[in-house]
Motif scaffolding. Structure first.
Motif, mmCIF file in Angstrom:
data_model
loop_
_atom_site.group_PDB
_atom_site.id
_atom_site.type_symbol
_atom_site.label_atom_id
_atom_site.label_comp_id
_atom_site.label_asym_id
_atom_site.label_seq_id
_atom_site.Cartn_x
_atom_site.Cartn_y
_atom_site.Cartn_z
ATOM 1 N N VAL A 155 -10.787 -31.961 29.702
ATOM 2 C CA VAL A 155 -10.907 -32.784 28.506
ATOM 3 C C VAL A 155 -9.518 -33.218 28.056
ATOM 4 O O VAL A 155 -8.606 -32.385 27.951
ATOM 5 C CB VAL A 155 -11.591 -32.014 27.361
ATOM 6 C CG1 VAL A 155 -11.611 -32.853 26.084
ATOM 7 C CG2 VAL A 155 -13.002 -31.592 27.754
ATOM 8 N N VAL A 156 -9.348 -34.505 27.831
ATOM 9 C CA VAL A 156 -8.119 -35.028 27.236
ATOM 10 C C VAL A 156 -8.384 -35.168 25.740
ATOM 11 O O VAL A 156 -9.180 -36.006 25.314
ATOM 12 C CB VAL A 156 -7.731 -36.392 27.833
ATOM 13 C CG1 VAL A 156 -6.446 -36.911 27.165
ATOM 14 C CG2 VAL A 156 -7.542 -36.290 29.339
ATOM 15 N N TYR A 157 -7.736 -34.322 24.954
ATOM 16 C CA TYR A 157 -7.908 -34.372 23.507
ATOM 17 C C TYR A 157 -6.904 -35.353 22.891
ATOM 18 O O TYR A 157 -5.698 -35.274 23.166
ATOM 19 C CB TYR A 157 -7.695 -32.992 22.883
ATOM 20 C CG TYR A 157 -8.817 -32.011 23.116
ATOM 21 C CD1 TYR A 157 -9.968 -32.047 22.329
ATOM 22 C CD2 TYR A 157 -8.724 -31.036 24.105
ATOM 23 C CE1 TYR A 157 -10.999 -31.134 22.527
ATOM 24 C CE2 TYR A 157 -9.755 -30.118 24.306
ATOM 25 C CZ TYR A 157 -10.883 -30.179 23.515
ATOM 26 O OH TYR A 157 -11.906 -29.269 23.710
ATOM 27 N N LYS A 167 -5.143 -43.520 17.459
ATOM 28 C CA LYS A 167 -5.875 -42.657 18.391
ATOM 29 C C LYS A 167 -6.806 -43.453 19.306
ATOM 30 O O LYS A 167 -6.892 -43.173 20.501
ATOM 31 C CB LYS A 167 -6.671 -41.610 17.609
ATOM 32 C CG LYS A 167 -5.817 -40.632 16.813
ATOM 33 C CD LYS A 167 -6.658 -39.554 16.153
ATOM 34 C CE LYS A 167 -7.612 -40.097 15.120
ATOM 35 N NZ LYS A 167 -6.928 -40.652 13.920
ATOM 36 N N THR A 168 -7.513 -44.427 18.743
ATOM 37 C CA THR A 168 -8.476 -45.166 19.558
ATOM 38 C C THR A 168 -7.767 -46.033 20.591
ATOM 39 O O THR A 168 -8.243 -46.156 21.726
ATOM 40 C CB THR A 168 -9.372 -46.031 18.652
ATOM 41 O OG1 THR A 168 -10.028 -45.176 17.705
ATOM 42 C CG2 THR A 168 -10.422 -46.752 19.468
ATOM 43 N N PHE A 169 -6.639 -46.622 20.230
ATOM 44 C CA PHE A 169 -5.865 -47.383 21.215
ATOM 45 C C PHE A 169 -5.422 -46.476 22.362
ATOM 46 O O PHE A 169 -5.503 -46.845 23.536
ATOM 47 C CB PHE A 169 -4.635 -48.010 20.554
ATOM 48 C CG PHE A 169 -4.894 -49.345 19.912
ATOM 49 C CD1 PHE A 169 -5.007 -50.491 20.673
ATOM 50 C CD2 PHE A 169 -5.032 -49.450 18.545
ATOM 51 C CE1 PHE A 169 -5.257 -51.730 20.097
ATOM 52 C CE2 PHE A 169 -5.281 -50.668 17.940
ATOM 53 C CZ PHE A 169 -5.396 -51.819 18.717
ATOM 54 N N ALA A 247 -11.603 -37.256 24.610
ATOM 55 C CA ALA A 247 -12.234 -36.895 23.343
ATOM 56 C C ALA A 247 -11.303 -37.180 22.181
ATOM 57 O O ALA A 247 -10.242 -36.565 22.047
ATOM 58 C CB ALA A 247 -12.625 -35.419 23.353
ATOM 59 N N GLU A 248 -11.712 -38.121 21.339
ATOM 60 C CA GLU A 248 -10.929 -38.474 20.160
ATOM 61 C C GLU A 248 -11.453 -37.731 18.940
ATOM 62 O O GLU A 248 -12.660 -37.632 18.727
ATOM 63 C CB GLU A 248 -11.022 -39.985 19.912
ATOM 64 C CG GLU A 248 -10.301 -40.443 18.667
ATOM 65 C CD GLU A 248 -10.524 -41.907 18.347
ATOM 66 O OE1 GLU A 248 -10.228 -42.307 17.199
ATOM 67 O OE2 GLU A 248 -11.000 -42.646 19.232
ATOM 68 N N THR A 249 -10.547 -37.197 18.150
ATOM 69 C CA THR A 249 -10.931 -36.594 16.880
ATOM 70 C C THR A 249 -10.621 -37.573 15.756
ATOM 71 O O THR A 249 -9.548 -38.174 15.724
ATOM 72 C CB THR A 249 -10.174 -35.278 16.625
ATOM 73 O OG1 THR A 249 -8.767 -35.534 16.582
ATOM 74 C CG2 THR A 249 -10.468 -34.264 17.719
ATOM 75 N N GLY A 250 -11.571 -37.721 14.833
ATOM 76 C CA GLY A 250 -11.353 -38.613 13.709
ATOM 77 C C GLY A 250 -10.464 -37.967 12.664
ATOM 78 O O GLY A 250 -10.419 -36.751 12.529
ATOM 79 N N LEU A 271 -10.788 -25.917 27.689
ATOM 80 C CA LEU A 271 -11.212 -27.088 28.456
ATOM 81 C C LEU A 271 -10.118 -28.145 28.565
ATOM 82 O O LEU A 271 -10.240 -29.085 29.356
ATOM 83 C CB LEU A 271 -12.443 -27.721 27.798
ATOM 84 C CG LEU A 271 -13.686 -26.833 27.647
ATOM 85 C CD1 LEU A 271 -14.776 -27.586 26.879
ATOM 86 C CD2 LEU A 271 -14.206 -26.398 29.009
ATOM 87 N N ALA A 272 -9.062 -28.015 27.783
ATOM 88 C CA ALA A 272 -8.042 -29.065 27.693
ATOM 89 C C ALA A 272 -7.304 -29.273 29.006
ATOM 90 O O ALA A 272 -6.761 -28.328 29.590
ATOM 91 C CB ALA A 272 -7.055 -28.738 26.582
ATOM 92 N N GLY A 273 -7.293 -30.526 29.434
ATOM 93 C CA GLY A 273 -6.446 -30.909 30.557
ATOM 94 C C GLY A 273 -5.163 -31.533 30.067
ATOM 95 O O GLY A 273 -4.154 -31.550 30.765
ATOM 96 N N ALA A 274 -5.196 -32.056 28.825
ATOM 97 C CA ALA A 274 -4.002 -32.649 28.218
ATOM 98 C C ALA A 274 -4.249 -32.809 26.724
ATOM 99 O O ALA A 274 -5.394 -32.954 26.271
ATOM 100 C CB ALA A 274 -3.689 -34.007 28.851
#
Length: 353
Positions: A155-157, A167-169, A247-250, A271-274
């Motif tokens: 998961v890329v957080y 974040k969305t960009f 995965a983006e956090t708001g 789970l973090a890959g980055a």
């Protein structure tokens, strides 16, 4: 009572409502209750509603709109709550473009006062075939419940210092690079207040499947729901056989939408890959990197966002903070490439034909 509605907010998309709905005069004052309201007044800014297809439509005085009761805690928008009781004829407010309805308690002057929304009643749904007995509609109807599929993909957080930190960009740039490399990409929005815009951006950038917390039946996340919803979404995406999840956090890492619960959860962190931190300015970049390391044991892999908008910011982040900096707007390929390189040991060669 049966009414014809002009617009249906995206927050209600799990129910598949049409333009004609049946209403009850008794309204359950709870988060997620689906209601019909009449718009009062006109606005020249922050005057649009996102429909169930992700289209933005302009609201006008007199429009009958279907949305859902919920709260919001947005620094650059509205703060609002679900009242203790809701009655027909009462005027509440439209708290966001997804159609979240509540009582506004404070607002950012940049968006002006919110639309007033006169409550017409609670929408009824008829889950039993041919039944004439309606049940109070709720956004949890038809929501994702999670699967037993193990989450084996990285998961890329994407986290930020605040809302509107880019974040969305950044998420879209990484999705695009991973998809172009041949990977099956899942996109997720883990926290925030209901809106399809960010996951649609990931889908437009090449994500094979996208999901957010409203798909899991949540109007607005908080400390009690953030981590739980993340597990639901990750398991659902894993069942879709994605190779990697972006995965983006708001909101921000110090906001009120439950991001802290995700950051502190050992299972989710494993789970973090980055980790990508989006920051608005150099102080946010420096403080965010330090806070994530000291409070959660998280080492940021790259800083993006407005803090990297030109060489001045990039130089500060890389030389002073000591973290690679890449700008999603100016050099999306470089940001995606850095993450692709970071994930290479876990992903191997692309597999999608």
């Amino acid at each position: 009572m049966k009414v014809f509605v002009d617009k249906v907010g995206s927050v209600t998309r799990n129910l598949g409502l049409g333009r004609t709905v049946h209403l009850s005069s008794e309204v359950k004052a709870e988060e997620g209750a689906v209601v019909a309201v009449r718009i009062h007044g006109e606005k020249s800014n922050y005057n649009q509603l996102e429909d169930v297809h992700g289209r933005l439509v302009t609201l006008h005085a007199g429009d009958i709109v279907v949305g859902a009761l919920g709260h919001r805690n947005a620094l650059h928008g509205y703060e609002g709550v679900v009242p203790a009781s809701v009655t027909v004829g009462e005027r509440l407010h439209v708290l966001n473009m997804g159609g979240v309805i509540g009582k506004c308690t404070s607002h950012n002057h940049g968006v002006g006062l919110p639309f007033e929304a006169e409550v017409l009643g609670q929408v009824l749904e008829f889950p039993e075939l041919m039944s004439r007995t309606g049940q109070p509609a709720h956004v949890s109807s038809g929501a994702l419940k999670g699967t037993a599929a193990p989450v084996k993909c990285p998961v890329v957080y994407v986290v930020g210092t605040c809302m509107n930190a880019g974040k969305t960009f950044a998420a879209a740039a990484m999705v695009r690079k991973l998809a172009q490399a041949g990977f099956r990409v899942g996109g997720a929005k883990l926290t925030g207040v209901s809106l399809m815009r960010d996951t649609l951006s990931m889908q437009d950038s090449g994500a094979d499947v996208v999901m957010d917390f409203t798909d899991a039946g949540i109007v607005c996340t908080g400390p009690r729901t953030g981590a739980r919803v993340a597990r639901v979404l990750f398991s659902e995406l894993a069942a879709e056989n994605v190779d990697v999840i972006v995965a983006e956090t708001g909101d921000g890492i110090m906001g009120e939408y439950g991001v802290q619960g995700i950051l502190a959860d050992p299972e989710l962190k494993s789970l973090a890959g980055a980790w990508v931190l989006c920051a608005n300015d150099p102080v946010g970049a420096s403080g965010g990197v330090r806070h994530l390391r000291e409070a959660y044991g998280i080492d940021v892999d790259v800083v993006a966002g407005p803090a990297t908008d030109n060489a001045v910011g990039v130089r500060f982040v890389e030389q002073v903070v000591g973290i690679p900096a890449r700008n999603a707007r100016a050099d999306a390929a470089a940001l995606g490439g850095l993450i692709l390189e970071k994930l290479a040991p876990k992903l191997g060669a692309g597999r999608k034909s």
